[in-house]
Enzyme design. Structure first.
Site: not given
Length: 276
Positions: A100, A157, A164, A174, A202, A205, A209
């Site tokens: 991180d 894609c 979102c 976001c 969240c 997304c 996928c």
């Protein structure tokens, strides 16, 4: 050295590891390298899978990465064992480990190390675990002959953008960042949070996928690492958060923003008809 490191990590159920020259990394925090006196050498990138069946809870109201205890605890324990082990094996070399807060761009280094591709959602997409991985690395001044892989991207894609909930590209906002914002939210921000059925983070997304769909279909998406199965909380309540000891709360991924932030989000959800 790579074989020795790989054998150590495999015993920890870590199987997604790659190597690249430090010179091929995008150094974003050079002072971290200066602290450990490493200016050239080799980077060992690792992708740590974290998704467990607890993340499949239909009532889950937090991002999958926060269901288990804070992943920084996992990396701290891993590095506390790994760095002394490497120092003993290679006493003439320097080693440093990061997760991180890193001196390099971890995403690009992971792709350069051959661990996956970059998704349009800005996440690493791996064939085996999808995007549900944390990134960490060991940097050493030991020079290993290796070459960086090309940086590749997903097939674009459009699923992540379409899924979102806040039209991020247009609003430059976001939902995950919104849930972590301190202080009082505007009425619009409260409405967005309430309608999302989330109190932290969240995963929209990720959930849509194709990489994650394939990993789920093949059964490889779940982590083999015991740490991420310990003390899962998929749908925290106000009472649960309030009654947590300071120590227990400090071990959750949302603790860094303070207890009041997630309690605020819980109160917002409780004001409406949506159950969070």
């Amino acid at each position: 050295m790579f074989e020795i490191l790989l054998n150590f990590l495999q015993k920890k159920n870590i199987d997604l590891v790659g190597v690249l020259p430090l010179s091929d990394c995008n150094v974003t925090r050079p002072y971290l390298l200066e602290r450990v006196n490493i200016s050239s050498g080799t980077v060992f990138m690792m992708a740590i899978p974290y998704r467990t069946p607890a993340c499949d809870d239909p009532k889950r109201s937090i991002s999958a990465y926060a269901v288990s205890r804070d992943y920084h605890l996992f990396f701290a324990k891993l590095f506390d064992e790994l760095l002394p082990y490497l120092a003993e094996k290679f006493p003439n070399n320097r080693f440093a480990a990061f997760a991180d807060h890193s001196p390099i761009s971890e995403l690009h280094a992971a792709v350069h190390a051959g661990l996956g591709v970059i998704g349009k959602n800005g996440l690493l997409l791996t064939p085996k675990y999808g995007s549900y991985v944390f990134l960490g690395e060991v940097i050493t001044d030991f020079e290993i002959p290796c070459r960086a892989h090309e940086v590749n991207f997903c097939e674009d894609c459009g699923a992540c953008k379409n899924a979102c909930p806040t039209a991020l590209a247009e609003k430059n906002l976001c939902l995950s960042a919104l849930s972590q914002k301190k202080g009082k939210l505007t009425e619009e921000e409260e409405r967005i949070l309430l309608s999302s059925n989330t109190v932290w983070g969240c995963d929209r997304c990720q959930e849509c996928c194709p990489y994650n769909h394939r990993a789920m279909a093949t059964g490889t998406i779940y982590s083999p690492i015991p740490f991420f199965y310990e003390k899962p909380i998929s749908s925290p309540t106000t009472e649960e958060i309030k009654n947590m000891s300071d120590k227990d709360f400090s071990e959750r991924a949302y603790s860094w923003r303070g207890r009041e932030t997630i309690l605020r989000n819980l109160r917002i959800c409780e004001k409406g008809d949506t159950q969070c």
